[in-house]
Enzyme design. Structure first.
Site, PDB file in Angstrom:
ATOM      1  CB  VAL A  82     -26.095  -5.779  37.277  1.00  0.00           C
ATOM      2  CG1 VAL A  82     -27.223  -4.674  38.282  1.00  0.00           C
ATOM      3  CG2 VAL A  82     -26.630  -5.613  36.011  1.00  0.00           C
ATOM      4  CE  LYS A  83     -20.171  -3.436  43.968  1.00  0.00           C
ATOM      5  NZ  LYS A  83     -18.916  -2.705  44.098  1.00  0.00           N
ATOM      6  CB  VAL A  84     -28.494  -5.513  43.580  1.00  0.00           C
ATOM      7  CG1 VAL A  84     -28.684  -5.170  41.919  1.00  0.00           C
ATOM      8  CG2 VAL A  84     -28.347  -6.727  44.072  1.00  0.00           C
TER       9      VAL A  84
END
Ligand code: G3P
Length: 218
Positions: A82-84
């Site tokens: 997951v990219k934040v």
């Protein structure tokens, strides 16, 4: 050194995965928009092609909503990272998702200070954008050197340096010299890495001389 491909174009991913050189994929909202695909379907399909980490970016801006989106993305496949974004909310979400056991890629990193924060938040990957720093007249690769040095001072940091916003093969070569764990590159850059005029010239000469022998190996 791991090679990720920075695209949401499934045909490109299939074609490059066939080289055996692709360890993962990164996407971002702009790349998804360019692909014209439905985001969740595209991520599921990419995860079925590539066994390594596939980065899928949240689009919420508040930590709780990011965690919700991140959990939905992580449920698509075991290899979703997951990219934040590197914001206070992004790093809060990073900590929660990392505690869930999810790989988190913290993106939009432009300073060593930000990279230290991401490591402390439990990121699996930090994505410094070298090309965009070059674009504004600073030395993007210096950021990679700084982060690699800082992380190596603290073995407890488990965060891998994922060099992003790569524009040409020399970014990859410089990143390798510095010991960055991962480079994510547009498909064109991976293809450019193969190219050398002396390779083409040498091969043409070998094939033409071989033909003169009248032999065949098989
Ligand atoms: O995926 C993040 C990064 O690689 C974006 O690259 O070329 O849009 O600066 P670029």
């Amino acid at each position: 050194m791991k090679f990720f491909i920075d695209t949401a174009d499934i045909a490109e991913i299939r074609s490059l995965a066939a080289t055996g050189l692709v360890d993962g994929v990164t996407t971002n909202p702009s790349l998804v928009a360019k692909s014209g695909r439905r985001f969740l379907d595209a991520i599921a399909e990419i995860c079925s092609i590539v066994g390594g980490p596939v980065s899928a970016e949240v689009t919420a801006t508040e930590a709780e909503a990011m965690v919700k989106e991140g959990r939905k993305l992580a449920a698509i496949a075991g290899n979703v990272a997951v990219k934040v974004p590197l914001t206070p909310d992004g790093l809060r979400a990073c900590r929660t998702l990392a505690d869930d056991g999810t790989m988190v890629n913290v993106t939009l990193c432009f300073s060593p200070a930000q990279a230290i924060l991401a490591a402390k938040a439990g990121a699996a990957f930090i994505s410094p954008f070298v090309g965009r720093l070059d674009d504004v007249g600073t030395e993007g690769m210096q950021l990679i050197a700084d982060i690699v040095q800082i992380y190596s001072n603290y073995p407890a940091f488990r965060t891998e340096v994922l060099v992003a916003s790569v524009r040409h093969p020399m970014h990859v070569v410089e990143a390798a010299k510095m010991g960055a764990e991962v480079v994510t590159m547009p498909p064109a850059v991976l293809r450019q890495m193969f190219a050398h005029p002396l390779t083409e010239k040498g091969l043409a000469a070998f094939l033409s001389d071989w033909q003169k022998t009248g032999q065949s190996i098989l």
